[in-house]
Structures are given as structure tokens and as C-alpha cells.
Design an enzyme around this catalytic site. Sequence first.
Site, PDB file in Angstrom:
ATOM      1  N   HIS A  10       0.806  -1.219   0.000  1.00 16.73           N
ATOM      2  CA  HIS A  10       0.000   0.000   0.000  1.00 16.73           C
ATOM      3  C   HIS A  10       0.850   1.285   0.000  1.00 16.73           C
ATOM      4  CE1 HIS A  10      -2.625   3.140   1.685  1.00 16.73           C
ATOM      5  NE2 HIS A  10      -3.620   2.447   1.172  1.00 16.73           N
ATOM      6  N   ASP A  11       0.768   2.044  -1.094  1.00 11.33           N
ATOM      7  CA  ASP A  11       1.311   3.411  -1.171  1.00 11.33           C
ATOM      8  C   ASP A  11       2.788   3.535  -0.802  1.00 11.33           C
ATOM      9  OD1 ASP A  11      -1.241   4.088  -1.894  1.00 11.33           O
ATOM     10  OD2 ASP A  11      -1.573   5.518  -0.282  1.00 11.33           O
ATOM     11  N   LYS A  43      -4.623   4.863  -7.022  1.00 11.10           N
ATOM     12  CA  LYS A  43      -5.251   5.102  -5.718  1.00 11.10           C
ATOM     13  C   LYS A  43      -5.863   6.496  -5.689  1.00 11.10           C
ATOM     14  CE  LYS A  43      -5.584   3.944  -1.216  1.00 11.10           C
ATOM     15  NZ  LYS A  43      -4.570   4.627  -0.402  1.00 11.10           N
TER      16      LYS A  43
END
Length: 303
Positions: free
Chosen positions: A36-37, A123
Site C-alpha cells: 500500500h502506497d 489510488k
Amino acid sequence: MGIPTIQAYTMPKESDFPANKVSWQIDPDRAVLLIHDMQHYFLNFYDKEQSPITELIHHTEMLKRQCKTQRIPVVYTAQPGDQNPGDRALLTDFWGEGLSDDPAQTGITDALAPELDDLILTKWRYSAFKKTDFLHILQEQGRDQLIICGIYAHIGCLITAAEAFMYDIKPFLVGDAVADFSPDDHRMAMEYAAKRCAFTISTEEVIQALQMEKQMDKAEEPVATDTITLEAIRKQVAEILDMQAEALSDTDDLFSLGLDSIRLMSMVELWRQDGLEVNFMDLAEKNTLSEWWSLINKAKEKV
């Protein structure tokens, strides 16, 4: 407004984790790894030479490597640069304009660079599910478990876990493979996840669970533990410590020489791939090659 400069803090250990309310088990045939990110923009708010980032990147590398060996899909989220104000909407009120359209900001850290068969989701909101095809992709592949690592724990990681739960997808939040603004935020994310929507788990526990499944699948296959010898281990440790293998005695204190638990965990993972199941915590409590070899010999006798 915007993301604050983040002070270094110690990555939580498994003993710091909250008690889980559920007793879910990871199934490699049902799981997906979500990274994630992990973009330069977000990592640049930390000192990348200190905890928790050193452990975050290393543990995420370990998770990805294990998932790849067992054909578990790997999915990344990454925010786009120079977002249209209409697309960014209320995020601007809390976090400012966000990333510039520059690989030095939007790119994923080199240590975790996506491979050709990995999926990258654009995202748009805290949750990886919002304004993406992620749910459809999971359903199409028959996957209903999500192993979550990355940043920030109490924002995107936690909200993604909560939304996965609401879609009947079991989230596993890897507590020592996420990072946050502060230890308090990190702790809050794990506490909420464990009590409300997810199973909080350590990197070592994930790898152990996956390895156990792998060993069960290969129970009838021959095991190559003969490649794990005292001299082979001496050479491995010497390379990590940047010294000659001949200079490393059976009774040297390995941790005093600079060995750490993260590198030990990496070696245990490699041994498991060769078919040797040895307990990481048992090894971590010993300091010398001689003591390790005694434990390893006992483990080899059980194979």
C-alpha cells in the site's frame, strides 16, 4: 495542512500486538498481498535509514518474496501526480495538493519495484477499493483474503482493511510491515483492526503460515536439507557480517558482531525454502554457530 515530518520510532514487535478477536488462518490459494502506497513521496517524510522504515521495507520484501514463491498475486496501490482538483476533491482540504507528476515522487521505492506480473491500482481515496476495480479483480480470481502492508497504517491500510471486511474479504494487517505518523497512530491502527475488522499478524507469522501450507503441499516430495551444513551457515553469516568465513569461530557471539533479528529471519526463510523448519525465536535466543547447529541438527532429524 499536509503530511508532517515523521519522527523515527521503534517498529512494534509481535509481543506488542493486540489480542485478535478472530482466529483466521491465511490460505495461499485465497490470499492476495497488497503493498500500500510505498511511493517516494510518502517515504520521504521519514528518515529512511531508521526504524520503522528499515523494517517496513525489509519485511515487505520478505512478504513479497514468499508470496511470489507460492503464486500469491501481488497488488500495489499508487497515487497519481498532479491530480485534477475535481478528482482529488476533499483530500485537498486535509492533505494539500498531493504528489507532483514526477517519478521522484510517484515512483514506488526501488527495493519493492513492481514486476511485470504485479498489478498496480491507481489510488484515489484512503481505501484501495474506492474508484478502482479491486473488488471485481478479487472476486474474479476467487480470492477472499487480503494481506496488507505499507503506509500509512491508520489511514489507507486501516480503511482498506475495514472496507475489505465489509465485502466479506478477510484482511490480515501485518503489524510490523506497516508504518505510521507516530507509535500512537500505529498502535491505534492495530488495535482497531484486531477488535473490529481484521486479523493483526507479524511478518514472521505470515511467512510461517505460508511455509506450513507449502510444506503440506510438498509432504510427499524429497527434501534437500543436506545443503544446510555448518560450513554453509558459517559462510552465510560471514557474508552478512562482511567478514571472512575462516575468521568466524563456532563460539563467537554473532549478535555482538553485528547480526540482527531481521537478517536472521531472512536466513530462516531461506532454510525453509530448502525444506528445513527451524524456529526463529529458538535461534534468536542463541548467540553462536555452535548453539545454532545443535538446534538445526535436531530440526533435520525431524524431516
